[in-house]
Scaffold this active site. Structure first.
Site, PDB file in Angstrom:
ATOM      1  N   ASN A  25       0.864  -1.184   0.000  1.00 10.07           N
ATOM      2  CA  ASN A  25       0.000   0.000   0.000  1.00 10.07           C
ATOM      3  C   ASN A  25       0.900   1.233   0.000  1.00 10.07           C
ATOM      4  OD1 ASN A  25      -1.785   2.058   0.476  1.00 10.07           O
ATOM      5  ND2 ASN A  25      -2.352   1.410   2.533  1.00 10.07           N
ATOM      6  N   TRP A  26       0.967   1.897  -1.131  1.00  5.30           N
ATOM      7  CA  TRP A  26       1.878   3.035  -1.266  1.00  5.30           C
ATOM      8  C   TRP A  26       1.361   4.295  -0.578  1.00  5.30           C
ATOM      9  CZ3 TRP A  26       3.423   2.907  -7.203  1.00  5.30           C
ATOM     10  CH2 TRP A  26       4.048   1.679  -7.471  1.00  5.30           C
ATOM     11  N   LYS A  27       0.092   4.262  -0.142  1.00  4.24           N
ATOM     12  CA  LYS A  27      -0.516   5.450   0.475  1.00  4.24           C
ATOM     13  C   LYS A  27      -0.323   6.656  -0.459  1.00  4.24           C
ATOM     14  CE  LYS A  27      -0.023   3.197   4.864  1.00  4.24           C
ATOM     15  NZ  LYS A  27       0.063   3.265   6.311  1.00  4.24           N
TER      16      LYS A  27
ATOM     17  N   GLU B 187      -6.690   4.714   7.966  1.00  4.46           N
ATOM     18  CA  GLU B 187      -6.471   6.140   7.682  1.00  4.46           C
ATOM     19  C   GLU B 187      -7.711   6.762   7.058  1.00  4.46           C
ATOM     20  OE1 GLU B 187      -2.800   5.559   5.561  1.00  4.46           O
ATOM     21  OE2 GLU B 187      -1.861   4.965   7.448  1.00  4.46           O
TER      22      GLU B 187
ATOM     23  N   GLU C  15      -5.064  -4.854  10.596  1.00  2.72           N
ATOM     24  CA  GLU C  15      -4.043  -3.819  10.773  1.00  2.72           C
ATOM     25  C   GLU C  15      -4.315  -3.087  12.092  1.00  2.72           C
ATOM     26  OE1 GLU C  15      -2.251  -2.671   6.684  1.00  2.72           O
ATOM     27  OE2 GLU C  15      -3.860  -1.290   7.165  1.00  2.72           O
TER      28      GLU C  15
ATOM     29  N   SER D  60       3.680  -1.973  10.232  1.00  2.00           N
ATOM     30  CA  SER D  60       5.134  -1.978  10.413  1.00  2.00           C
ATOM     31  C   SER D  60       5.792  -3.302  10.020  1.00  2.00           C
ATOM     32  CB  SER D  60       5.510  -1.599  11.855  1.00  2.00           C
ATOM     33  OG  SER D  60       5.102  -0.279  12.136  1.00  2.00           O
TER      34      SER D  60
ATOM     35  N   GLY E  83       2.986  -1.120   4.269  1.00  2.00           N
ATOM     36  CA  GLY E  83       2.957   0.308   3.954  1.00  2.00           C
ATOM     37  C   GLY E  83       4.361   0.819   3.670  1.00  2.00           C
ATOM     38  N   GLY E  84       4.984   1.407   4.676  1.00  2.00           N
ATOM     39  CA  GLY E  84       6.285   2.069   4.519  1.00  2.00           C
ATOM     40  C   GLY E  84       7.330   1.235   3.793  1.00  2.00           C
TER      41      GLY E  84
HETATM   42  P1  13P Z   1       3.149   0.527   7.658  1.00  2.00           P
HETATM   43  O1  13P Z   1       3.697  -0.751   7.080  1.00  2.00           O
HETATM   44  O2  13P Z   1       3.851   1.743   7.179  1.00  2.00           O
HETATM   45  O3  13P Z   1       3.045   0.439   9.158  1.00  2.00           O
HETATM   46  O4  13P Z   1       1.648   0.659   7.111  1.00  2.00           O
HETATM   47  C1  13P Z   1       0.780  -0.413   7.217  1.00  2.00           C
HETATM   48  C2  13P Z   1      -0.441  -0.095   6.447  1.00  2.00           C
HETATM   49  O5  13P Z   1      -1.217   0.769   6.829  1.00  2.00           O
HETATM   50  C3  13P Z   1      -0.677  -0.819   5.188  1.00  2.00           C
HETATM   51  O6  13P Z   1      -1.953  -0.578   4.708  1.00  2.00           O
END
Ligand code: 13P
Length: 238
Positions: free
Chosen positions: A6-8, A95, A159, A195, A216-217
């Site tokens: 998920n690149w956000k 989010e 999550e 994470s 995510g990150g």
């Molecule tokens: P992180 O891996 O940055 O904690 O994000 C998780 C996430 O929200 C994936 O949708």
């Protein structure tokens, strides 16, 4: 085993094309792993082009609206995504629940419309830190799961909100416990998100009820995303 990135709100079209071009052949090196990337709306088309027609990496959106079209400024519908070649969508990310007013009801509507149109769905659930401390985790998960339709093209992502973007990955035991609980209520595959890093991926993915990860990150850096997919392939082959 399924690994979704998920690149956000990262990577415009230019960067997305370069990244996905590099990712094209990753599944051949990661047997047993379905690889998905979830770019921002404006980078979906470039990502599909970057992957080319041969790649088995699939492109999902990060959100989808429940109507086919209409006066919904800022939203995008399932037929619009399908027309681009997008295969699925995330719904109910924390989010979106936190900052954009998504509720169990809107998550249900988004998921149902996406499935009806032919998209796959990753439906997100998870408790906040305050809810976990108040021992409400199971009640929260049960309420969120109750709003998620049952469908062969739907997977759930657990999550925990306190683990997202904090570096505080849930312990493998905590993740396993939550996943087993979710699966006792709903027959879907359950991904873990929060994470996930190359160092922590294997210990989470070997848990019996952890069917993959929503990253995510660590998914926006090609080297760490590849490392997580390769770790998943090792777990899948064990
Ligand atoms: P992180 O891996 O940055 O904690 O994000 C998780 C996430 O929200 C994936 O949708």
């Amino acid at each position: 085993m399924l690994i979704a990135g998920n690149w956000k709100m990262f990577k415009g079209a230019h960067e997305a094309r370069a990244f996905t071009t590099r990712l094209r052949h990753l599944p051949e090196r990661a047997p047993g792993v379905e690889v998905i990337v979830c770019p921002p709306f404006v980078s979906l088309e470039a990502s599909i082009q970057g992957l080319g027609s041969e790649s088995t990496v699939r492109v999902y959106a990060q959100n989808v609206h429940w109507e086919l079209e209409g006066a919904y400024t800022g939203e995008v519908s399932a037929p619009m995504l399908l027309e681009l070649g997008v295969k699925g969508a995330i719904v109910g990310h924390s989010e979106r629940r936190q900052h954009f007013g998504d509720t169990d009801e809107t998550v249900r509507r988004r998921a149902e419309a996406a499935l009806e149109a032919g998209l796959a769905v990753i439906a997100c659930i998870g408790e906040t830190e305050a809810e976990r401390e108040a021992e409400e985790t199971e009640a929260v998960l049960a309420r969120q799961v109750a709003a998620i339709p049952r469908h062969e093209r739907l997977v759930i992502a657990y999550e925990p909100v306190w683990a997202i973007g904090t570096g505080r990955t849930a312990s493998p035991e905590t993740a396993q416990e939550a996943h087993a609980f979710v699966k006792s209520l709903h027959p879907a595959l359950v991904l873990y998100g929060g994470s996930v890093k190359p160092e922590s991926a294997s210990s989470l993915l070997v848990q019996p009820d952890v069917d993959g990860a929503l990253v995510g990150g660590a998914s926006i850096d090609p080297t760490s995303f590849e490392a997580i997919c390769l770790a998943a392939a090792q777990v899948a082959s064990a």
